[in-house]
Structure formats: structure tokens, C-alpha cells
Enzyme design. Structure first.
Site, PDB file in Angstrom:
ATOM      1  N   GLU A 256       4.194  -0.705  13.439  1.00  0.00           N
ATOM      2  CA  GLU A 256       3.539  -1.809  12.719  1.00  0.00           C
ATOM      3  C   GLU A 256       3.075  -2.956  13.613  1.00  0.00           C
ATOM      4  O   GLU A 256       3.354  -4.127  13.329  1.00  0.00           O
ATOM      5  CB  GLU A 256       4.468  -2.325  11.611  1.00  0.00           C
ATOM      6  CG  GLU A 256       4.879  -1.225  10.647  1.00  0.00           C
ATOM      7  CD  GLU A 256       5.837  -1.687   9.550  1.00  0.00           C
ATOM      8  OE1 GLU A 256       6.298  -2.849   9.587  1.00  0.00           O
ATOM      9  OE2 GLU A 256       6.138  -0.869   8.658  1.00  0.00           O
TER      10      GLU A 256
ATOM     11  N   GLU B 284       6.486   8.641   6.370  1.00  0.00           N
ATOM     12  CA  GLU B 284       7.370   7.884   5.462  1.00  0.00           C
ATOM     13  C   GLU B 284       6.877   7.971   4.022  1.00  0.00           C
ATOM     14  O   GLU B 284       6.851   6.978   3.303  1.00  0.00           O
ATOM     15  CB  GLU B 284       7.427   6.406   5.880  1.00  0.00           C
ATOM     16  CG  GLU B 284       7.751   6.176   7.338  1.00  0.00           C
ATOM     17  CD  GLU B 284       8.029   4.720   7.693  1.00  0.00           C
ATOM     18  OE1 GLU B 284       8.180   3.884   6.781  1.00  0.00           O
ATOM     19  OE2 GLU B 284       8.112   4.427   8.895  1.00  0.00           O
TER      20      GLU B 284
HETATM   21  C1  XIL Z   1      13.151   0.243   5.478  1.00  0.00           C
HETATM   22  C2  XIL Z   1      14.450   0.920   5.081  1.00  0.00           C
HETATM   23  O1  XIL Z   1      14.144   1.992   4.217  1.00  0.00           O
HETATM   24  C3  XIL Z   1      15.368  -0.056   4.411  1.00  0.00           C
HETATM   25  O2  XIL Z   1      16.645   0.534   4.184  1.00  0.00           O
HETATM   26  C4  XIL Z   1      15.549  -1.311   5.268  1.00  0.00           C
HETATM   27  O3  XIL Z   1      16.328  -2.254   4.573  1.00  0.00           O
HETATM   28  C5  XIL Z   1      14.194  -1.892   5.618  1.00  0.00           C
HETATM   29  O4  XIL Z   1      13.396  -0.912   6.245  1.00  0.00           O
HETATM   30  N1  XIL Z   1       8.331   0.863   7.033  1.00  0.00           N
HETATM   31  C6  XIL Z   1       9.163   1.315   8.018  1.00  0.00           C
HETATM   32  C7  XIL Z   1      10.592   1.561   7.718  1.00  0.00           C
HETATM   33  O5  XIL Z   1       8.690   1.623   9.124  1.00  0.00           O
HETATM   34  O6  XIL Z   1      11.419   1.350   8.837  1.00  0.00           O
HETATM   35  C8  XIL Z   1      11.067   0.735   6.555  1.00  0.00           C
HETATM   36  O7  XIL Z   1      12.398   1.137   6.250  1.00  0.00           O
HETATM   37  C9  XIL Z   1      10.153   0.917   5.370  1.00  0.00           C
HETATM   38  C10 XIL Z   1       8.758   0.468   5.712  1.00  0.00           C
END
Ligand code: XIL
Length: 324
Positions: free
Chosen positions: A133, A238
Site C-alpha cells: 500500500e 486478499e
Molecule cells: C488486516 C487484518 O485482517 C486485521 O486483523 C488487522 O487488524 C488489520 O489488518 N489490507 C492488508 C491487510 O494488506 O494486512 C489488512 O489486514 C487488510 C487490508
């Protein structure tokens, strides 16, 4: 192949990686979670355990307990392991904020972090989200502690440092850039520039958190293709599919299934061979963790329901991988 085959079997059979994101606590405490992962997936990503905050209780210490547990589980079950993530602006350690560092100290700290973490898992992690990101929603370089200290070059350095200690494939990973849009245009330019500077980047991870928004699959396929044409591997890293709260269709499970199917078809069509969903079953989706999320989105975005029973989306994916 009969329809009784698991998702993992049909995926493995055609050289496709179907993944889930894991947390160590559920893996230890919840047998149905553990069995679902073992039987249904051939790829995993630790959800939080490899992030800097959880790994670094203090500036000079590491806690690898959860990360090791998840990576070991993946190896023991012959799974493809995605490491997430070496450099991010979120989930920094608590002590970080009070640290009065110089730019040079921060650079050394990041280099050591990458060398230690990517080096530790050099034989066990197959792919790393090296930088997560880095681009803001308006397409500019996101203002982060890393960009503040090193400018855009922090990406170059992070990829080089990772490549010094591991042969894992190295990815840039981001959200909101799944289809062709302004943000993915900016990322396209950013990654083209990295490649031009001979930075050792192998691929891009499209997060694919579809929260209320379901871009046209054709546009996602087109986006995948343009990054592939740069010479980059593209993975879906994701994925989850939720609807805007109050605006969800009555048959939302069916609509969710149709979208999972469309994305799997886009993968097969473009040769994108990895699709990871963000969680295992709805009960542990990240959408359940935040107070404001249930008000904004439906909170059952995954392939398995609260009891780890397969949903229509699961069958849609399995069928697509058999027939598609
Ligand atoms: C999220 C996790 O799922 C949560 O448990 C944590 O509290 C915050 O992060 N994009 C990403 C992930 O790259 O690392 C994020 O994961 C969700 C959004």
C-alpha cells in the site's frame, strides 16, 4: 473428477493455488478451522503475524512465535506460503511513535528488519509482499514514515534488501487497484519505473477486497494482463466479497458466488494462478473485528460460513476450477 473433490484437490489438479489467510490463535484452538485449511487450501498467508508490529515487541527484539507456527503449518502440509508484509505504514510497533530517529537510523532499522525476517524464512516462504500500500487513493506516493525518510527510493531499497537474503518471489501489494482505474494507472507507472531501475520485483498482488464495490471482471482481466505484459506475475492476495449494509441483495450468497466465479474465470483466462481469500470462514473475517464495519458492510464475505460449512461461493469456485 467428481464433484466430491475438495477445492484444494481441484485447484492442485490444474496447477492453481487457492489460499486462505491464517491467524495462529484459531489454528491452535479451533479444530474445524484447522481442518478446513488443511483439507481445502494449498496456499496460506499469515494475516498479521509477519507484520512489523506483532514481530517487534521492542526495537531490538523479535517475537516469531505466531509467525513460525503458521509458516510451519504451511510447510508441514505442503502449502505455498505468502509472507505478508515487510514494509507497510500500518500495524507498526507501539514503541515506534515515541522513537526519535534520524532518517539514517530508520533506513538501517528497515534494512535489518528485512534482512532478519526474509532471511529467517528464506527456505520456507515462497513469496513476499515486500511493500504494501505505498500508493495513496489519489494515486500519489503515500506519505508514510518510510517515504518521509527515503522518498520513493524506499521501495527500491526494500526490494533489493529482500533479494539479498531470499529467493522468494517479491511482490508489490495494494488495494483499490484491482481493475483498470486511476490508482492502478499510478501503480503501473510506479512499477514500470522500478523495473526500469532494475529493482528486483517479480510481481504485483491485487488485494481484491470487494467491499460494496464489484468492478467489471473484464476490467480486472485487462488490468492483470497489462501488469503481466510488464513481465510481472499477478496474484490475487486478499479477496473477500461483501455488500454495502442496507443495500445487500436478498440472494446475496448467490450473488457473492457469481462474483467469486467471475474472478476465478478472469484468473483462468489470464493465467493468474493464485487466489487467496482474506480469512478462512466468515466468523474470523477481518470485517467482524471493527465496530464500524458491520454498520457499513455485510460481514460474511468468505467461502465458508461461521461453522466452516461451504457456501455457494465455494461450490462456484470448485465448479469453475473443474470446468473453466
Ligand atoms: C488486516 C487484518 O485482517 C486485521 O486483523 C488487522 O487488524 C488489520 O489488518 N489490507 C492488508 C491487510 O494488506 O494486512 C489488512 O489486514 C487488510 C487490508
Amino acid at each position: 473428477m467428481s464433484n466430491d473433490s475438495s477445492l484444494k484437490e481441484v485447484a492442485t489438479d490444474r496447477g492453481f493455488r487457492i489460499g486462505a489467510t491464517l491467524n495462529a490463535q484459531s489454528l491452535r484452538n479451533d479444530p474445524s478451522y484447522w481442518k478446513t485449511v488443511r483439507n481445502e487450501f494449498n496456499a496460506i498467508t499469515p494475516e498479521n503475524a509477519l507484520k512489523m508490529g506483532p514481530l517487534r515487541p521492542a526495537r531490538n527484539t523479535y517475537d516469531f512465535t505466531d509467525a513460525d507456527a503458521i509458516v510451519d503449518f504451511g510447510r508441514a502440509n505442503d502449502m505455498y506460503v505468502r509472507g505478508h508484509t515487510l514494509v507497510w505504514h500500518n500495524q507498526l510497533p507501539n514503541w515506534f511513535q515515541a522513537w526519535e530517529y534520524t532518517d539514517e537510523q530508520l533506513e538501517t532499522f528497515l534494512r535489518d528488519h528485512i534482512h532478519t525476517v526474509a532471511g529467517r524464512y528464506r527456505a520456507t516462504v515462497d513469496a513476499w509482499d515486500v511493500v504494501n500500500e505505498a500508493v495513496a487513493d489519489d494515486g500519489t506516493l503515500r506519505e508514510t514514515v518510510w517515504a518521509d525518510a527515503m522518498g520513493e527510493k524506499y521501495l527500491d531499497r526494500a526490494f533489493r534488501w529482500a533479494s539479498e537474503v531470499t529467493d522468494a518471489t517479491l511482490y508489490y501489494n495494494d488495494y483499490g487497484a484491482d481493475a483498470v482505474n486511476e490508482k492502478s494507472d499510478s501503480i503501473y507507472t510506479l512499477l514500470s519505473n522500478l523495473l526500469e531501475r532494475d529493482v528486483p520485483i517479480d510481481g504485483i498482488g491485487l488485494q481484491c477486497h470487494f467491499l460494496g464495490d464489484r468492478p467489471a471482471p473484464e476490467s480486472i482481466a485487462e488490468n492483470i494482463r497489462r501488469f503481466q505484459e510488464l513481465g510481472l506475475d499477478v496474484q490475487i492476495t486478499e479477496m473477500d466479497v461483501a455488500f454495502t449494509a442496507g443495500d445487500a441483495p436478498d440472494d446475496r450468497c448467490q450473488e457473492q458466488a457469481a462474483y467469486y466465479r467471475a474472478i476465478a474465470e478472469a484468473c483462468l483466462e489470464t493465467g493468474c494462478d493464485t487466489l487467496v481469500q482474506w480469512g478462512v470462514n466468515d466468523a474470523n473475517s477481518w470485517l467482524r473485528q471493527f465496530k464500524d464495519f458491520p454498520e457499513r458492510y455485510t460481514d460474511d464475505p468468505l467461502l465458508f460460513d461461521d461453522n466452516c460449512d461451504p457456501k455457494p461461493a465455494y461450490h462456484a469456485l470448485t465448479d469453475t476450477l473443474i470446468d473453466g
